[in-house]
Design a protein around this motif. Structure first.
Motif, PDB file in Angstrom:
ATOM      1  N   ILE A  20       0.849  -1.200   0.000  1.00 10.38           N
ATOM      2  CA  ILE A  20       0.000   0.000   0.000  1.00 10.38           C
ATOM      3  C   ILE A  20       0.878   1.242   0.000  1.00 10.38           C
ATOM      4  O   ILE A  20       0.613   2.195  -0.718  1.00 10.38           O
ATOM      5  CB  ILE A  20      -0.934   0.029   1.228  1.00 10.38           C
ATOM      6  CG1 ILE A  20      -1.925  -1.130   1.186  1.00 10.38           C
ATOM      7  CG2 ILE A  20      -1.708   1.345   1.281  1.00 10.38           C
ATOM      8  CD1 ILE A  20      -2.723  -1.284   2.454  1.00 10.38           C
ATOM      9  N   CYS A  25      -2.841   5.269  -1.937  1.00  7.32           N
ATOM     10  CA  CYS A  25      -3.979   4.997  -1.059  1.00  7.32           C
ATOM     11  C   CYS A  25      -4.720   3.732  -1.480  1.00  7.32           C
ATOM     12  O   CYS A  25      -4.608   3.264  -2.607  1.00  7.32           O
ATOM     13  CB  CYS A  25      -4.916   6.191  -1.017  1.00  7.32           C
ATOM     14  SG  CYS A  25      -5.612   6.632  -2.614  1.00  7.32           S
ATOM     15  N   SER A  26      -5.472   3.197  -0.564  1.00  2.97           N
ATOM     16  CA  SER A  26      -6.236   1.983  -0.805  1.00  2.97           C
ATOM     17  C   SER A  26      -7.733   2.311  -0.777  1.00  2.97           C
ATOM     18  O   SER A  26      -8.130   3.401  -0.394  1.00  2.97           O
ATOM     19  CB  SER A  26      -5.913   0.947   0.276  1.00  2.97           C
ATOM     20  OG  SER A  26      -6.324   1.419   1.540  1.00  2.97           O
ATOM     21  N   GLU A  27      -8.530   1.333  -1.190  1.00  2.15           N
ATOM     22  CA  GLU A  27      -9.975   1.494  -1.033  1.00  2.15           C
ATOM     23  C   GLU A  27     -10.297   1.502   0.455  1.00  2.15           C
ATOM     24  O   GLU A  27      -9.414   1.293   1.276  1.00  2.15           O
ATOM     25  CB  GLU A  27     -10.719   0.379  -1.768  1.00  2.15           C
ATOM     26  CG  GLU A  27     -10.711  -0.960  -1.070  1.00  2.15           C
ATOM     27  CD  GLU A  27      -9.473  -1.819  -1.334  1.00  2.15           C
ATOM     28  OE1 GLU A  27      -9.480  -2.958  -0.876  1.00  2.15           O
ATOM     29  OE2 GLU A  27      -8.501  -1.372  -1.956  1.00  2.15           O
ATOM     30  N   TYR A  59      -2.314   3.641   8.552  1.00  2.00           N
ATOM     31  CA  TYR A  59      -2.392   2.286   8.011  1.00  2.00           C
ATOM     32  C   TYR A  59      -3.110   1.434   9.051  1.00  2.00           C
ATOM     33  O   TYR A  59      -2.873   1.567  10.253  1.00  2.00           O
ATOM     34  CB  TYR A  59      -0.994   1.730   7.760  1.00  2.00           C
ATOM     35  CG  TYR A  59      -0.276   2.444   6.644  1.00  2.00           C
ATOM     36  CD1 TYR A  59      -0.265   1.909   5.358  1.00  2.00           C
ATOM     37  CD2 TYR A  59       0.364   3.656   6.864  1.00  2.00           C
ATOM     38  CE1 TYR A  59       0.365   2.570   4.318  1.00  2.00           C
ATOM     39  CE2 TYR A  59       0.998   4.319   5.832  1.00  2.00           C
ATOM     40  CZ  TYR A  59       1.005   3.776   4.557  1.00  2.00           C
ATOM     41  OH  TYR A  59       1.625   4.443   3.534  1.00  2.00           O
ATOM     42  N   TYR A  67      -5.339  -1.636   4.794  1.00  2.00           N
ATOM     43  CA  TYR A  67      -5.825  -0.394   4.196  1.00  2.00           C
ATOM     44  C   TYR A  67      -4.983   0.769   4.698  1.00  2.00           C
ATOM     45  O   TYR A  67      -4.227   0.641   5.649  1.00  2.00           O
ATOM     46  CB  TYR A  67      -7.279  -0.126   4.618  1.00  2.00           C
ATOM     47  CG  TYR A  67      -8.249  -1.217   4.277  1.00  2.00           C
ATOM     48  CD1 TYR A  67      -8.902  -1.220   3.054  1.00  2.00           C
ATOM     49  CD2 TYR A  67      -8.530  -2.230   5.190  1.00  2.00           C
ATOM     50  CE1 TYR A  67      -9.826  -2.210   2.743  1.00  2.00           C
ATOM     51  CE2 TYR A  67      -9.444  -3.223   4.884  1.00  2.00           C
ATOM     52  CZ  TYR A  67     -10.092  -3.203   3.660  1.00  2.00           C
ATOM     53  OH  TYR A  67     -10.992  -4.196   3.356  1.00  2.00           O
TER      54      TYR A  67
END
Length: 107
Positions: A20, A25-27, A59, A67
């Motif tokens: 990540i 960024c992640s969902e 995180y 995420y």
């Protein structure tokens, strides 16, 4: 009750978050959308701090998946996000997130 291995804070960018970290960024889990929207509203009321911050993000792990979230989601600066980060971590933990790490640092 939280599993003993599910710590609130881990204090470092753990291996599970490295992908990540490299890819941005992640969902987000649907369960956190309302929380993040609340923090986005709160961010609008915070005056811009005078110190510079870089790499601000939180995180976290939720239901075994990794995420992150940060100022891009709260529509604020990294400095304002830093002010919100501890409260956000507390609230995420209450909702079941764990192994959290705040990556921001003074620039």
């Amino acid at each position: 009750m939280k599993e003993e291995t599910h710590k609130k804070n881990i204090g470092y960018l753990a291996e599970q978050y490295l992908e990540i970290s490299r890819n941005g960024c992640s969902e987000e889990p649907q369960e956190f959308t309302a929380l993040f929207d609340e923090f986005k509203r709160d961010a609008k009321g915070i005056a811009q701090p005078c110190w510079p911050v870089k790499r601000a993000a939180v995180y976290y792990t939720y239901k075994g998946k990794c995420y992150n979230t940060g100022p891009w989601r709260m529509d604020c600066t990294e400095e304002v996000f830093e002010i919100l980060a501890d409260s956000l971590i507390d609230r995420l933990y209450e909702l079941g997130a764990y192994d959290m790490f705040y990556s921001g640092m003074l620039d």
